[in-house]
Enzyme design. Structure first.
Site, mmCIF file in Angstrom:
data_model
loop_
_atom_site.group_PDB
_atom_site.id
_atom_site.type_symbol
_atom_site.label_atom_id
_atom_site.label_comp_id
_atom_site.label_asym_id
_atom_site.label_seq_id
_atom_site.Cartn_x
_atom_site.Cartn_y
_atom_site.Cartn_z
ATOM 1 N N LEU A 42 61.551 -3.170 -23.565
ATOM 2 C CA LEU A 42 61.107 -1.951 -24.220
ATOM 3 C C LEU A 42 61.836 -1.910 -25.555
ATOM 4 O O LEU A 42 63.051 -1.768 -25.600
ATOM 5 C CB LEU A 42 61.442 -0.715 -23.384
ATOM 6 C CG LEU A 42 61.084 0.636 -24.010
ATOM 7 C CD1 LEU A 42 59.571 0.781 -24.115
ATOM 8 C CD2 LEU A 42 61.666 1.781 -23.192
ATOM 9 N N CYS A 101 63.915 -1.583 -20.190
ATOM 10 C CA CYS A 101 64.074 -3.032 -20.069
ATOM 11 C C CYS A 101 64.436 -3.417 -18.630
ATOM 12 O O CYS A 101 64.782 -2.587 -17.797
ATOM 13 C CB CYS A 101 65.113 -3.575 -21.031
ATOM 14 S SG CYS A 101 64.723 -3.341 -22.770
ATOM 15 N N GLY A 159 69.950 -2.087 -21.794
ATOM 16 C CA GLY A 159 70.797 -0.980 -22.208
ATOM 17 C C GLY A 159 70.831 -0.804 -23.710
ATOM 18 O O GLY A 159 69.944 -1.263 -24.438
#
Length: 223
Positions: free
Chosen positions: A49, A2, A74
């Site tokens: 992602l 991400c 994260g």
């Protein structure tokens, strides 16, 4: 992986097309989805992602009451426990994502949310009511976070690539080059780009319109 880019400005120092071009530089960090949130001249962009909650959990995400907006990179390992605690406090959830737990947790606990997190993270939250940005990075700095100020605008990004596109950030920091040659890396908070600051691990900050720079503090140091 991400990635995200956030631009906080009262007047359009950076136009939408320039900001979108900057956000395109982190497309490789989130091949599954791209998201964008705008209000007046404030802009948040996210590349996703999908790992947790594949069908929902799109970002930037707005809180249930509409006050807060988050962009997050994260994974929060203890989000199930935090979700249970928040549910007991009356917080209702619309997704199964750790992003929403982080977002609603910030709305409930404020900056102290970082003390409750077990995970790797870098995120930025925009408080629409107080017109304040809050950002944080995990304890060991697994996830990167950088920021810069340009003509009273705050730019926050999960990587340095977007700054290379934004006007005013193309110059290399000669002191950073010296540090790289001496230490084989560039110590925080300096970065290779002049005027761009890396948030140190275990740190958080807040910033309001009119502040010269974010107010940074360490929330964790190694024992």
């Amino acid at each position: 992986m991400c990635g995200f880019l956030a631009i906080f400005q009262e007047s359009p120092r950076f136009e939408l097309e320039e900001a979108r071009a900057a956000s395109d530089t982190i497309a490789h960090r989130g091949p599954d989805e791209s998201g964008e949130w705008r209000e007046n001249s404030v802009m948040l962009f996210h590349r996703r992602l999908s790992i947790i909650d594949l069908t929902t959990g799109q970002q930037p995400m707005q809180s249930r009451d509409g006050r807060f907006v988050i962009a997050f990179n994260g994974e929060i390992y203890n989000f199930h426990e935090l979700r249970e605690q928040l549910s007991k406090e009356g917080i209702q959830f619309r997704t199964m994502s750790d992003t929403e737990v982080l977002l609603e947790g910030y709305g409930h606990w404020g900056p102290a949310i970082v003390d409750r997190l077990n995970g790797m993270f870098a995120f930025i939250v925009w408080d629409r009511r107080e017109r304040m940005a809050f950002g944080a990075r995990d304890r060991l700095g697994i996830k990167p976070l950088s920021w810069a100020i340009s003509q009273k605008a705050l730019i926050v990004s999960s990587t340095l690539e977007p700054f290379k596109v934004l006007d005013g950030f193309g110059r290399v920091d000669a002191v950073a080059v010296r540090d790289l040659m001496a230490f084989d890396y560039i110590p925080s908070p300096r970065s290779i780009l002049q005027g761009v600051v890396k948030l140190e691990p275990g740190s958080r900050f807040h910033w309001r319109f009119g502040d010269e720079s974010p107010k940074v503090e360490r929330y964790w140091t190694p024992p």
